[in-house]
Scaffold this motif. Structure first.
Motif, PDB file in Angstrom:
ATOM      1  N   GLU A   6       3.891  -4.882  25.088  1.00  0.00           N
ATOM      2  CA  GLU A   6       4.784  -4.487  24.519  1.00  0.00           C
ATOM      3  C   GLU A   6       4.572  -4.213  23.270  1.00  0.00           C
ATOM      4  OE1 GLU A   6       8.048  -5.824  25.591  1.00  0.00           O
ATOM      5  OE2 GLU A   6       7.120  -7.285  27.113  1.00  0.00           O
ATOM      6  N   PRO A   7       6.116  -3.245  22.809  1.00  0.00           N
ATOM      7  CA  PRO A   7       6.246  -2.400  21.740  1.00  0.00           C
ATOM      8  C   PRO A   7       6.529  -3.814  20.486  1.00  0.00           C
ATOM      9  CG  PRO A   7       8.140  -2.336  23.321  1.00  0.00           C
ATOM     10  CD  PRO A   7       7.706  -2.827  23.667  1.00  0.00           C
ATOM     11  N   LEU A   8       5.811  -3.367  19.356  1.00  0.00           N
ATOM     12  CA  LEU A   8       5.422  -4.353  18.301  1.00  0.00           C
ATOM     13  C   LEU A   8       7.018  -3.933  17.503  1.00  0.00           C
ATOM     14  CD1 LEU A   8       1.924  -5.381  17.125  1.00  0.00           C
ATOM     15  CD2 LEU A   8       3.407  -6.642  18.493  1.00  0.00           C
ATOM     16  N   ASP A   9       7.881  -4.158  17.716  1.00  0.00           N
ATOM     17  CA  ASP A   9       9.289  -3.519  17.292  1.00  0.00           C
ATOM     18  C   ASP A   9      10.176  -4.534  16.559  1.00  0.00           C
ATOM     19  OD1 ASP A   9      10.603  -4.869  19.410  1.00  0.00           O
ATOM     20  OD2 ASP A   9      10.857  -2.853  20.118  1.00  0.00           O
ATOM     21  N   ASN A  10       9.908  -6.341  16.652  1.00  0.00           N
ATOM     22  CA  ASN A  10      10.718  -7.379  16.709  1.00  0.00           C
ATOM     23  C   ASN A  10       9.224  -7.909  15.480  1.00  0.00           C
ATOM     24  OD1 ASN A  10      13.002  -7.268  16.881  1.00  0.00           O
ATOM     25  ND2 ASN A  10      12.388  -8.033  19.346  1.00  0.00           N
ATOM     26  N   LEU A  11       8.880  -7.413  14.273  1.00  0.00           N
ATOM     27  CA  LEU A  11       7.656  -8.225  13.448  1.00  0.00           C
ATOM     28  C   LEU A  11       8.471  -8.021  11.916  1.00  0.00           C
ATOM     29  CD1 LEU A  11       4.383  -5.853  13.637  1.00  0.00           C
ATOM     30  CD2 LEU A  11       5.430  -8.539  14.908  1.00  0.00           C
ATOM     31  N   GLY A  12      10.120  -7.790  11.501  1.00  0.00           N
ATOM     32  CA  GLY A  12       9.931  -8.524  10.420  1.00  0.00           C
ATOM     33  C   GLY A  12      10.193  -7.255   9.521  1.00  0.00           C
ATOM     34  N   SER A  13      11.104  -6.911   8.877  1.00  0.00           N
ATOM     35  CA  SER A  13      11.105  -6.557   7.540  1.00  0.00           C
ATOM     36  C   SER A  13      10.132  -6.168   6.527  1.00  0.00           C
ATOM     37  CB  SER A  13      12.629  -6.237   6.358  1.00  0.00           C
ATOM     38  OG  SER A  13      12.726  -7.850   6.488  1.00  0.00           O
ATOM     39  N   ASP A  14       9.578  -7.659   6.594  1.00  0.00           N
ATOM     40  CA  ASP A  14       8.489  -8.140   5.252  1.00  0.00           C
ATOM     41  C   ASP A  14       6.941  -7.482   5.704  1.00  0.00           C
ATOM     42  OD1 ASP A  14       8.264  -9.937   7.903  1.00  0.00           O
ATOM     43  OD2 ASP A  14       7.463 -11.289   6.736  1.00  0.00           O
ATOM     44  N   PHE A  15       7.236  -7.170   7.149  1.00  0.00           N
ATOM     45  CA  PHE A  15       6.300  -6.830   7.879  1.00  0.00           C
ATOM     46  C   PHE A  15       4.924  -5.336   6.797  1.00  0.00           C
ATOM     47  CE2 PHE A  15       2.719  -4.375  10.722  1.00  0.00           C
ATOM     48  CZ  PHE A  15       2.284  -4.694  10.957  1.00  0.00           C
ATOM     49  N   ASP A  16       6.323  -4.447   6.750  1.00  0.00           N
ATOM     50  CA  ASP A  16       5.800  -3.189   5.721  1.00  0.00           C
ATOM     51  C   ASP A  16       4.542  -1.976   6.882  1.00  0.00           C
ATOM     52  OD1 ASP A  16       6.025  -1.169   4.632  1.00  0.00           O
ATOM     53  OD2 ASP A  16       4.901  -2.542   2.582  1.00  0.00           O
ATOM     54  N   VAL A  17       5.481  -1.541   7.321  1.00  0.00           N
ATOM     55  CA  VAL A  17       4.575  -0.473   9.408  1.00  0.00           C
ATOM     56  C   VAL A  17       4.122   0.070   8.289  1.00  0.00           C
ATOM     57  CG1 VAL A  17       6.722   0.644  10.047  1.00  0.00           C
ATOM     58  CG2 VAL A  17       4.549   0.049  11.133  1.00  0.00           C
ATOM     59  N   ASP A  18       4.959   1.251   7.026  1.00  0.00           N
ATOM     60  CA  ASP A  18       4.473   2.733   6.392  1.00  0.00           C
ATOM     61  C   ASP A  18       3.189   2.184   5.854  1.00  0.00           C
ATOM     62  OD1 ASP A  18       6.581   3.873   7.568  1.00  0.00           O
ATOM     63  OD2 ASP A  18       8.396   3.326   6.014  1.00  0.00           O
ATOM     64  N   ASP A  19       2.880   1.048   4.752  1.00  0.00           N
ATOM     65  CA  ASP A  19       1.473   0.486   4.773  1.00  0.00           C
ATOM     66  C   ASP A  19       0.772   0.372   5.273  1.00  0.00           C
ATOM     67  OD1 ASP A  19       0.533  -0.026   2.396  1.00  0.00           O
ATOM     68  OD2 ASP A  19       0.461  -2.335   3.094  1.00  0.00           O
ATOM     69  N   LEU A  20       0.715   1.032   6.699  1.00  0.00           N
ATOM     70  CA  LEU A  20      -0.732   0.562   7.611  1.00  0.00           C
ATOM     71  C   LEU A  20      -1.298   1.978   7.189  1.00  0.00           C
ATOM     72  CD1 LEU A  20       0.763  -0.402  10.659  1.00  0.00           C
ATOM     73  CD2 LEU A  20      -0.250  -1.686   8.722  1.00  0.00           C
ATOM     74  N   LEU A  21      -2.731   2.244   7.022  1.00  0.00           N
ATOM     75  CA  LEU A  21      -3.063   3.179   6.759  1.00  0.00           C
ATOM     76  C   LEU A  21      -3.135   4.780   8.002  1.00  0.00           C
ATOM     77  CD1 LEU A  21      -7.108   1.545   5.978  1.00  0.00           C
ATOM     78  CD2 LEU A  21      -5.158   3.622   3.880  1.00  0.00           C
ATOM     79  N   PRO A  22      -2.412   5.469   7.650  1.00  0.00           N
ATOM     80  CA  PRO A  22      -2.357   7.129   8.718  1.00  0.00           C
ATOM     81  C   PRO A  22      -2.981   6.791   9.815  1.00  0.00           C
ATOM     82  CG  PRO A  22      -1.713   7.735   6.390  1.00  0.00           C
ATOM     83  CD  PRO A  22      -2.564   6.553   6.673  1.00  0.00           C
ATOM     84  N   ALA A  23      -4.201   7.300  10.279  1.00  0.00           N
ATOM     85  CA  ALA A  23      -4.597   7.102  10.513  1.00  0.00           C
ATOM     86  C   ALA A  23      -4.982   5.649  12.141  1.00  0.00           C
ATOM     87  CB  ALA A  23      -6.869   7.537  10.404  1.00  0.00           C
ATOM     88  N   ILE A  24      -4.921   4.494  10.973  1.00  0.00           N
ATOM     89  CA  ILE A  24      -5.135   3.363  12.018  1.00  0.00           C
ATOM     90  C   ILE A  24      -3.376   2.742  12.958  1.00  0.00           C
ATOM     91  CG2 ILE A  24      -5.437   0.957  11.977  1.00  0.00           C
ATOM     92  CD1 ILE A  24      -7.790   2.417  11.245  1.00  0.00           C
ATOM     93  N   ARG A  25      -2.413   3.408  11.726  1.00  0.00           N
ATOM     94  CA  ARG A  25      -1.278   3.618  12.391  1.00  0.00           C
ATOM     95  C   ARG A  25      -1.342   3.923  13.951  1.00  0.00           C
ATOM     96  NH1 ARG A  25       4.443   4.461   9.167  1.00  0.00           N
ATOM     97  NH2 ARG A  25       5.719   4.422  11.243  1.00  0.00           N
ATOM     98  N   ALA A  26      -2.021   5.580  13.893  1.00  0.00           N
ATOM     99  CA  ALA A  26      -1.005   6.413  15.024  1.00  0.00           C
ATOM    100  C   ALA A  26      -2.202   6.518  16.069  1.00  0.00           C
ATOM    101  CB  ALA A  26      -1.994   7.643  14.202  1.00  0.00           C
ATOM    102  N   SER A  27      -3.285   5.726  16.007  1.00  0.00           N
ATOM    103  CA  SER A  27      -4.599   5.453  16.577  1.00  0.00           C
ATOM    104  C   SER A  27      -3.412   3.879  17.636  1.00  0.00           C
ATOM    105  CB  SER A  27      -5.735   5.225  16.701  1.00  0.00           C
ATOM    106  OG  SER A  27      -5.919   3.574  15.371  1.00  0.00           O
TER     107      SER A  27
END
Length: 442
Positions: free
Chosen positions: A104-125
């Protein structure tokens, strides 16, 4: 009057029973299939923090060794059995399984998760079409860990950017089998994510590749021959006995007990070998980049992220997303730091961690880890052009089976059951047959 009392008592009893049944019905149990590594075992121990905050959710843990985990999870997810609600997978599986709609896509993790804080290479992978399908709880590249006291005794100085030629010289001088000290420990246990993660990284640093641009296997080439002979000869001379059965956990135990002079493996190991609660050599360990070969500047391009994902067969996706949020957000890092110290926080996932002065002070390996991760170019794993991406693995669905079959050949060569030439010849034959069957080679 008595009849009225009895009627009211029955009514109250009925209401109480209904409430109790309702409470049980709303208790949700999620089953988590996880890898038996230090970070996941620690997460299980700390999970009472999650259940205290979410009393309506119970956790059932299934902790398995890496090979068994991959086998069981792959079977469960392909059949959409629904027996797991959260699974522990890496950036090899995530893009492939997301495209097959197995997770499943993880699109309900909540605003406190801060997906933009993930390292770019890791997030992209861990993303497909801009959507996150796996949330990383640690990320890694490959580095060199070594014992400075043994180097000093041998009259050697480890460069930050060593070559394999220097590593062999150092291993020869450090090995003292009478004292139970082996110059080097490397993975030998068969598996696409076990010995072949290291062997593929080694071959990449040698200039080798799994396939040319027409998907033809390259095990019959000179670069693979040189890399494989180097690996087997080095381990037979300077490695511990039984190396063909050793993977990450076994080598970690050997290094922590003082039996390894050097170990090239996942950067996540740095916190475990430098922890005085776990390691006998915590005060005698330093770090360098993964070795290169000769004049080539390819560090093996290792990039891995153990992540948490939710199978499409899960009946408890809402509760599962709550758990994934708890396990992979910034608050969890602070929780680990408070219990175990900043040096033991799962690394390699968030930019904010590497900007944290407390982490920088506690983790002397943090700068090198970040440098190694940033240097990994998974889009170009070899110095030669390749039709695939992936670094220490090949990003195609068939690699899981092919990589393990080839890993068995390298493990057999390390155990002395067959020659390097035989292992390479069989690997070429196995891989070509499977690639023809899958339609890559016409």
């Amino acid at each position: 009057m008595e009849e009225e009392k009895v009627r009211k008592l029955k009514l109250m009893s009925g209401l109480l029973t209904a409430l109790l049944v309702s409470g049980v019905a709303h208790a949700t149990t999620i089953t988590i299939a996880a890898n038996n590594n230090g970070d996941m075992v620690r997460m299980q121990k700390l999970s009472s923090d999650f259940t205290a905050k979410n009393p309506d959710i119970e956790l059932r843990w299934v902790i398995l060794d890496e090979g068994t985990l991959r086998q069981k999870v792959t079977t469960a997810i392909a059949t959409k059995s629904g027996i797991y609600d959260v699974i522990n997978i890496g950036n090899y599986e995530v893009p492939i399984w997301a495209k097959q709609k197995w997770i499943e896509p993880l699109d309900n993790l909540g605003s406190d998760f801060d997906v933009d804080d993930l390292l770019p290479a890791i997030r992209a992978s861990l993303s497909v079409d801009g959507k996150l399908y796996g949330s990383p709880f640690y990320g890694e590249s490959a580095i060199t860990m070594y014992r400075p006291s043994l180097f000093k005794k041998a009259g050697l100085t480890m460069p930050e950017n060593p070559t394999w030629e220097f590593i062999k010289e150092a291993a020869d001088k450090i090995t003292d089998k009478n004292e139970g000290v082996y110059g080097i420990c490397l993975r030998g246990k068969a598996g696409w994510g076990e010995n072949m993660a290291f062997v593929t990284a080694l071959a990449n640093s040698w200039g080798g590749q799994w396939f040319d641009m027409k998907w033809r296997p390259q095990f019959d080439g000179q670069k693979w021959k040189e890399a494989a002979e180097f690996y087997v000869d080095l381990m037979k001379k300077d490695g511990p006995p039984g190396s063909s059965s050793n993977s990450f956990n076994e080598n970690l135990a050997l290094f922590q007990s003082g039996k390894c002079g050097m170990w090239m493996d996942a950067s996540v190991a740095a916190s475990f070998v430098s922890d005085p609660k776990q390691s006998n050599v915590a005060n005698d360990v330093a770090y360098a980049l993964f070795p290169t070969h000769g004049e080539l500047k390819n560090h093996g391009n290792w990039l891995w992220a153990w992540s948490l994902a939710i199978p499409t067969g899960s009946k408890n996706t809402e509760a599962a997303q709550k758990f994934v949020n708890w396990a992979t957000n910034r608050d969890y890092l602070s929780l680990v730091a408070g219990k175990e110290g900043w040096a033991n926080v799962p690394p390699g996932t968030r930019s904010s961690l590497y900007a944290n002065p407390d982490y920088q002070k506690a983790a002397p390996f943090s700068d090198l880890t970040l440098k190694a991760m940033n240097a990994a170019d998974t889009q170009h794993p070899s110095v030669e052009p390749t039709p695939y991406t992936g670094g220490q693995f090949v990003s195609i669905p068939e690699f899981q089976g092919i990589g393990t079959a080839v890993g068995q050949q390298f493990s057999a060569a390390l155990a002395g059951q067959e020659t390097v030439e035989q292992a390479l010849s069989k690997s070429q034959e196995i891989t070509k047959r499977e690639m023809v069957k899958a339609g890559y080679i016409k």
